[in-house]
Every structure is written in structure tokens, then in C-alpha cells.
Design an enzyme around this catalytic site. Structure first.
Site, PDB file in Angstrom:
ATOM      1  N   ASP A  33       0.803  -1.241   0.000  1.00 38.45           N
ATOM      2  CA  ASP A  33       0.000   0.000   0.000  1.00 38.45           C
ATOM      3  C   ASP A  33       0.832   1.286   0.000  1.00 38.45           C
ATOM      4  O   ASP A  33       0.580   2.194   0.800  1.00 38.45           O
ATOM      5  CB  ASP A  33      -0.965  -0.007   1.195  1.00 38.45           C
ATOM      6  N   ASP A  75      -4.827  -0.634  -1.962  1.00 40.11           N
ATOM      7  CA  ASP A  75      -6.251  -0.479  -1.712  1.00 40.11           C
ATOM      8  C   ASP A  75      -6.853   0.029  -3.011  1.00 40.11           C
ATOM      9  O   ASP A  75      -6.337   0.994  -3.606  1.00 40.11           O
ATOM     10  CB  ASP A  75      -6.483   0.573  -0.601  1.00 40.11           C
ATOM     11  N   LYS A 119      -6.774  -4.817  -3.736  1.00 45.61           N
ATOM     12  CA  LYS A 119      -7.601  -5.415  -2.666  1.00 45.61           C
ATOM     13  C   LYS A 119      -8.696  -4.446  -2.247  1.00 45.61           C
ATOM     14  O   LYS A 119      -8.612  -3.244  -2.519  1.00 45.61           O
ATOM     15  CB  LYS A 119      -6.743  -5.838  -1.472  1.00 45.61           C
ATOM     16  N   CYS A 158      -2.261  -3.004   7.432  1.00 42.75           N
ATOM     17  CA  CYS A 158      -2.136  -3.873   6.249  1.00 42.75           C
ATOM     18  C   CYS A 158      -0.822  -4.637   6.216  1.00 42.75           C
ATOM     19  O   CYS A 158      -0.781  -5.787   5.756  1.00 42.75           O
ATOM     20  CB  CYS A 158      -2.352  -3.052   4.984  1.00 42.75           C
TER      21      CYS A 158
HETATM   22 ZN    ZN Z   1      -8.834   0.627   2.640  1.00 49.91          ZN
END
Ligand code: ZN
Length: 217
Positions: A33, A75, A119, A158
Site C-alpha cells: 500500500d 487499496d 484489494k 495492512c
Molecule cells: Zn482501505
């Protein structure tokens, strides 16, 4: 943080050792991320995350030079995602598909052909781990990957969930601690997360353990 005593490589009873596994062709670098929304100025900014970028680029260079796989999670939420406060979720709007906030930070030197794992694409479901509802496990299996080297943002969310899932799937996981940062540096979240990952069998390492020259940083 708890550190175990020196163990020989053959001693499988020690998951945490001071011997850091060195990457090879069965290793992959996982970038978690590294999107604008998790850097200062973004919707869910990790304070001072910019300071990690030179190290992250050094890790990327090390892996790409050897031709070892690099995979980046992101994300990639629809605009009506259930994790957003507008939908009574816990987070401000972030990581929206196609938005500037969802783009990877422009100071990163990302290799051509890098695999991107999206994701949180289902409006009703959130995914904190890169394995959750994605093709990551299949990709790793196709590539015959046995060891993951993980870095990214934020440590206690994450990154942690990706590391724990990797451990649970029987992969060897090395967390690159100097290239991860937590969202609440004033609190114990990050430290607790590091302990939790170590307890799950992850190896905690930094750039000097990896034999990467830092002279150009
Ligand atoms: Zn998120």
C-alpha cells in the site's frame, strides 16, 4: 522486542534468529500500500512516511537487479466502499479506484513489469491483508515463491495482516522494519504489531541484514 539467541540455520525450532535469510530466486519483495493516501497529505497519512522512500527504493533496486519478483498491493476501493465513514465505516474515503490518492507515490522507482495486487475491490468487504480476496497466493505459487520480504504502510494494519497471513500459509516471511511505519507513532501499536509478527514466526530485519549498501542513501 524479544530476540532469540543465535541459532544454527538447521535449527528449525527457532523461528526468530539473528541469521536473516538472504533472498534468492524463490523470494519476492512485497510492497504494501505505498499509495498517496498513506503518505503525508493523503487521507490516511502515516506521519513521516516520506522518509522511508530512499530505503524502499534501495530494496526495490536490489530485487529488480537480480530479477526477483516484486509485487505491490494497493487499496483499490469503489467510491461507495463499506469501510468509508459515509457508509458508516471506520475510515475516511481513501484508495478510491482511479483517484490520485490511490496512485503509488511518485518518488518510488517502480520496476517495469511489477505485479499489482488490488484489494478491497468489493464494496461490501474490506481487505487488510494482501492475501484477502486477491490473487496474491496464486501468483506466489505460480512463481514458486517460498520467502516473502515485506515492507510498506501502515505497520499495525495492512503490513501486519499481510505478514501474519503469509506466515499462516507456511511461507517464510521477513519484515523489513526500516521500510515500514505505523499510523500512530506516539502509541504502542507499531511495537505491539512487530512483536505479534515475530511471535507468528516472521523474521525482523533491516537493510544492513540484507547486505545492501547504504552508502548512496
Ligand atoms: Zn482501505
Amino acid at each position: 522486542m524479544k530476540l532469540s539467541k543465535q541459532a544454527s540455520p538447521s535449527d528449525s525450532s527457532h523461528t526468530q534468529t539473528s541469521t536473516v535469510p538472504q533472498p534468492d530466486q524463490h523470494s519476492a519483495l512485497i510492497l504494501v500500500d505505498l499509495q498517496n493516501d498513506f503518505f503525508p497529505g493523503g487521507a490516511l497519512a502515516v506521519p513521516e512516511a516520506n522518509s522511508l522512500i530512499p530505503l524502499i527504493n534501495a530494496y526495490i533496486k536490489h530485487f529488480s537487479r537480480q530479477g526477483w519478483p516484486i509485487l505491490a498491493t494497493r487499496d483499490w476501493h469503489p467510491a461507495n466502499h463499506s469501510s468509508f465513514t459515509e457508509q458508516q465505516g471506520p475510515w475516511p474515503t481513501h484508495g478510491v479506484q482511479g483517484s490520485r490518492g490511490a496512485q503509488f507515490h511518485s518518488d518510488l522507482v517502480l520496476p517495469p513489469g511489477m505485479m499489482v495486487i488490488s484489494k478491497g475491490t468489493d464494496p461490501k468487504k474490506d481487505s487488510r491483508s494482501g492475501f484477502d480476496g486477491t490473487s496474491l497466493a496464486d501468483r506466489l505459487e505460480d512463481l514458486n515463491i517460498q520467502t516473502l520480504y515485506v515492507l510498506g504502510l501502515p505497520t499495525e494494519d495492512c503490513v501486519k495482516h499481510t505478514v501474519l497471513d503469509g506466515c499462516q500459509r507456511g511461507l517464510r516471511v521477513v519484515l523489513l522494519t526500516d521500510a515500514t511505519k505505523g499510523g500512530n507513532p506516539q502509541q504502542d501499536n507499531s511495537r505491539n504489531a512487530l512483536q505479534e509478527m515475530a511471535d507468528a514466526g516472521a523474521c525482523l530485519a533491516n537493510i544492513s541484514d540484507m547486505g545492501i549498501s547504504t552508502s548512496s542513501l
